[in-house]
Motif scaffolding. Structure first.
Motif, PDB file in Angstrom:
ATOM      1  N   ASP A  94       4.908  -8.868  -1.137  1.00 34.74           N
ATOM      2  CA  ASP A  94       5.569  -7.564  -0.993  1.00 34.74           C
ATOM      3  C   ASP A  94       4.814  -6.447  -1.694  1.00 34.74           C
ATOM      4  OD1 ASP A  94       7.607  -8.440   0.630  1.00 34.74           O
ATOM      5  OD2 ASP A  94       8.949  -8.902  -1.032  1.00 34.74           O
ATOM      6  N   ASP A  95       3.538  -6.642  -1.943  1.00 36.72           N
ATOM      7  CA  ASP A  95       2.711  -5.690  -2.680  1.00 36.72           C
ATOM      8  C   ASP A  95       2.026  -4.715  -1.721  1.00 36.72           C
ATOM      9  OD1 ASP A  95       1.331  -4.536  -4.811  1.00 36.72           O
ATOM     10  OD2 ASP A  95      -0.311  -5.965  -4.698  1.00 36.72           O
ATOM     11  N   PHE A  96       2.799  -4.113  -0.814  1.00 37.24           N
ATOM     12  CA  PHE A  96       2.214  -3.211   0.177  1.00 37.24           C
ATOM     13  C   PHE A  96       1.940  -1.851  -0.432  1.00 37.24           C
ATOM     14  CE2 PHE A  96       2.447   0.062   3.430  1.00 37.24           C
ATOM     15  CZ  PHE A  96       1.547  -0.420   4.350  1.00 37.24           C
ATOM     16  N   TRP A  97       0.740  -1.362  -0.244  1.00 36.99           N
ATOM     17  CA  TRP A  97       0.372   0.011  -0.616  1.00 36.99           C
ATOM     18  C   TRP A  97      -0.873   0.375   0.175  1.00 36.99           C
ATOM     19  CZ3 TRP A  97      -4.526   0.352  -2.416  1.00 36.99           C
ATOM     20  CH2 TRP A  97      -5.087  -0.807  -2.910  1.00 36.99           C
ATOM     21  N   ALA A  98      -1.040   1.643   0.393  1.00 42.75           N
ATOM     22  CA  ALA A  98      -2.215   2.137   1.101  1.00 42.75           C
ATOM     23  C   ALA A  98      -2.417   3.598   0.740  1.00 42.75           C
ATOM     24  CB  ALA A  98      -2.045   1.990   2.608  1.00 42.75           C
ATOM     25  N   GLU A 154     -11.891 -10.715   6.862  1.00 42.79           N
ATOM     26  CA  GLU A 154     -12.487 -10.244   5.615  1.00 42.79           C
ATOM     27  C   GLU A 154     -11.424  -9.762   4.626  1.00 42.79           C
ATOM     28  OE1 GLU A 154     -15.427 -11.050   8.189  1.00 42.79           O
ATOM     29  OE2 GLU A 154     -14.147  -9.359   8.706  1.00 42.79           O
ATOM     30  N   GLU A 155     -10.238  -9.447   5.102  1.00 41.97           N
ATOM     31  CA  GLU A 155      -9.141  -9.033   4.229  1.00 41.97           C
ATOM     32  C   GLU A 155      -7.889  -9.825   4.617  1.00 41.97           C
ATOM     33  OE1 GLU A 155      -8.678  -5.203   2.715  1.00 41.97           O
ATOM     34  OE2 GLU A 155     -10.524  -4.449   3.593  1.00 41.97           O
ATOM     35  N   PRO A 156      -7.924 -11.148   4.401  1.00 48.56           N
ATOM     36  CA  PRO A 156      -6.851 -12.008   4.894  1.00 48.56           C
ATOM     37  C   PRO A 156      -5.522 -11.883   4.154  1.00 48.56           C
ATOM     38  CG  PRO A 156      -8.374 -13.282   3.583  1.00 48.56           C
ATOM     39  CD  PRO A 156      -8.976 -11.905   3.730  1.00 48.56           C
ATOM     40  N   THR A 157      -5.520 -11.245   2.981  1.00 46.63           N
ATOM     41  CA  THR A 157      -4.269 -11.106   2.233  1.00 46.63           C
ATOM     42  C   THR A 157      -3.624  -9.743   2.425  1.00 46.63           C
ATOM     43  OG1 THR A 157      -5.393 -10.325   0.241  1.00 46.63           O
ATOM     44  CG2 THR A 157      -5.051 -12.723   0.459  1.00 46.63           C
ATOM     45  N   CYS A 158      -4.216  -8.897   3.260  1.00 41.80           N
ATOM     46  CA  CYS A 158      -3.759  -7.510   3.366  1.00 41.80           C
ATOM     47  C   CYS A 158      -2.849  -7.278   4.572  1.00 41.80           C
ATOM     48  CB  CYS A 158      -4.959  -6.577   3.368  1.00 41.80           C
ATOM     49  SG  CYS A 158      -5.822  -6.654   1.777  1.00 41.80           S
ATOM     50  N   PHE A 159      -1.990  -8.254   4.849  1.00 46.61           N
ATOM     51  CA  PHE A 159      -0.969  -8.130   5.884  1.00 46.61           C
ATOM     52  C   PHE A 159       0.376  -7.890   5.215  1.00 46.61           C
ATOM     53  CE2 PHE A 159      -4.256 -10.714   7.840  1.00 46.61           C
ATOM     54  CZ  PHE A 159      -4.344 -10.189   9.116  1.00 46.61           C
ATOM     55  N   TRP A 171       1.931  -5.022   9.640  1.00 50.29           N
ATOM     56  CA  TRP A 171       0.916  -4.052   9.248  1.00 50.29           C
ATOM     57  C   TRP A 171      -0.280  -4.776   8.626  1.00 50.29           C
ATOM     58  CZ3 TRP A 171       1.918   0.952  10.427  1.00 50.29           C
ATOM     59  CH2 TRP A 171       3.261   1.307  10.639  1.00 50.29           C
ATOM     60  N   HIS A 172      -1.454  -4.172   8.753  1.00 52.78           N
ATOM     61  CA  HIS A 172      -2.644  -4.625   8.035  1.00 52.78           C
ATOM     62  C   HIS A 172      -3.315  -3.392   7.449  1.00 52.78           C
ATOM     63  CE1 HIS A 172      -6.847  -5.826   7.388  1.00 52.78           C
ATOM     64  NE2 HIS A 172      -6.310  -6.982   7.077  1.00 52.78           N
ATOM     65  N   VAL A 173      -3.831  -3.547   6.229  1.00 54.01           N
ATOM     66  CA  VAL A 173      -4.567  -2.462   5.578  1.00 54.01           C
ATOM     67  C   VAL A 173      -5.972  -2.940   5.259  1.00 54.01           C
ATOM     68  CG1 VAL A 173      -4.686  -0.904   3.604  1.00 54.01           C
ATOM     69  CG2 VAL A 173      -2.460  -1.539   4.536  1.00 54.01           C
ATOM     70  N   HIS A 174      -6.947  -2.215   5.780  1.00 52.43           N
ATOM     71  CA  HIS A 174      -8.336  -2.417   5.343  1.00 52.43           C
ATOM     72  C   HIS A 174      -8.536  -1.420   4.211  1.00 52.43           C
ATOM     73  CE1 HIS A 174     -12.656  -3.181   5.574  1.00 52.43           C
ATOM     74  NE2 HIS A 174     -12.741  -1.904   5.236  1.00 52.43           N
TER      75      HIS A 174
END
Length: 93
Positions: free
Chosen positions: A30-34, A69-74, A11-14
Protein backbone atom coordinates in the motif's frame (compact mmCIF):
# COMPACT_ATOMS: atom_id res chain seq x y z
CA UNK A 1 -30.51 -1.44 -0.71
CA UNK A 2 -27.92 -3.19 -2.87
CA UNK A 3 -24.26 -3.50 -1.98
CA UNK A 4 -21.99 -1.02 -3.77
CA UNK A 5 -20.36 -2.38 -6.91
CA UNK A 6 -16.58 -2.32 -6.55
CA UNK A 7 -13.90 -2.38 -9.22
CA UNK A 8 -10.13 -2.55 -8.90
CA UNK A 9 -7.89 -0.11 -10.73
CA UNK A 10 -4.38 -1.34 -11.49
CA UNK A 11 -1.67 1.32 -11.59
CA UNK A 12 2.05 1.13 -12.33
CA UNK A 13 4.63 3.83 -11.66
CA UNK A 14 7.96 4.03 -13.43
CA UNK A 15 9.91 6.13 -10.94
CA UNK A 16 12.17 8.80 -12.38
CA UNK A 17 15.80 8.79 -11.34
CA UNK A 18 18.44 11.40 -12.04
CA UNK A 19 21.43 10.11 -13.98
CA UNK A 20 23.77 8.30 -11.63
CA UNK A 21 21.14 7.98 -8.89
CA UNK A 22 18.77 5.14 -8.13
CA UNK A 23 15.01 5.59 -8.06
CA UNK A 24 12.94 5.00 -4.94
CA UNK A 25 10.41 2.19 -5.31
CA UNK A 26 7.40 0.96 -3.37
CA UNK A 27 8.36 -1.00 -0.27
CA UNK A 28 4.95 -2.12 1.04
CA UNK A 29 1.91 -3.15 -1.06
CA UNK A 30 0.00 0.00 0.00
CA UNK A 31 3.03 2.28 -0.40
CA UNK A 32 1.67 4.08 -3.48
CA UNK A 33 3.20 7.45 -4.33
CA UNK A 34 4.25 9.23 -7.48
CA UNK A 35 5.65 12.60 -8.45
CA UNK A 36 4.72 13.24 -12.06
CA UNK A 37 6.25 16.73 -11.95
CA UNK A 38 9.60 15.10 -11.14
CA UNK A 39 9.22 12.71 -14.07
CA UNK A 40 7.48 9.66 -12.62
CA UNK A 41 5.42 7.91 -15.31
CA UNK A 42 2.04 6.73 -13.97
CA UNK A 43 0.09 4.23 -16.06
CA UNK A 44 -3.41 2.80 -15.57
CA UNK A 45 -3.12 -0.81 -16.75
CA UNK A 46 -6.80 -1.64 -16.41
CA UNK A 47 -9.96 -1.86 -14.36
CA UNK A 48 -10.85 -5.30 -12.98
CA UNK A 49 -13.86 -6.91 -11.34
CA UNK A 50 -11.86 -8.61 -8.57
CA UNK A 51 -8.55 -8.09 -6.78
CA UNK A 52 -7.50 -11.53 -8.05
CA UNK A 53 -8.00 -10.47 -11.67
CA UNK A 54 -5.83 -7.40 -11.03
CA UNK A 55 -3.12 -9.56 -9.43
CA UNK A 56 -3.23 -11.91 -12.44
CA UNK A 57 -2.63 -8.90 -14.70
CA UNK A 58 0.35 -7.87 -12.56
CA UNK A 59 1.95 -11.27 -13.12
CA UNK A 60 1.46 -10.97 -16.89
CA UNK A 61 2.75 -7.38 -16.94
CA UNK A 62 5.90 -8.33 -15.01
CA UNK A 63 6.97 -10.33 -18.08
CA UNK A 64 6.93 -7.24 -20.30
CA UNK A 65 9.75 -4.73 -20.92
CA UNK A 66 9.65 -1.77 -18.57
CA UNK A 67 7.32 -3.44 -16.08
CA UNK A 68 9.83 -6.20 -15.32
CA UNK A 69 12.44 -3.55 -14.47
CA UNK A 70 10.12 -2.16 -11.78
CA UNK A 71 8.24 -5.27 -10.63
CA UNK A 72 7.25 -3.88 -7.22
CA UNK A 73 5.75 -0.64 -8.52
CA UNK A 74 2.19 -1.87 -9.06
CA UNK A 75 -0.74 -0.66 -7.00
CA UNK A 76 -4.32 -1.99 -6.90
CA UNK A 77 -6.87 0.63 -5.86
CA UNK A 78 -10.39 -0.34 -4.86
CA UNK A 79 -13.05 2.00 -6.23
CA UNK A 80 -16.83 2.08 -5.87
CA UNK A 81 -18.82 2.57 -9.08
CA UNK A 82 -21.12 5.64 -9.17
CA UNK A 83 -19.52 7.17 -6.09
CA UNK A 84 -18.19 10.73 -6.19
CA UNK A 85 -14.54 10.94 -5.20
CA UNK A 86 -13.83 14.67 -5.54
CA UNK A 87 -16.65 16.37 -3.66
CA UNK A 88 -15.18 19.84 -3.14
CA UNK A 89 -13.88 22.49 -5.48
CA UNK A 90 -10.22 23.34 -5.84
CA UNK A 91 -7.95 26.38 -6.08
CA UNK A 92 -4.89 26.72 -8.29
CA UNK A 93 -1.77 28.59 -7.24
Amino acid sequence: MTAPHKVYLLWHVHHHAEEGEGADHFVEPDDFWADEQAGDDVKLLGTYSTPEAARDRIERARLLPGFREEPTCFYVEESVVDQDEWIEGYVTD
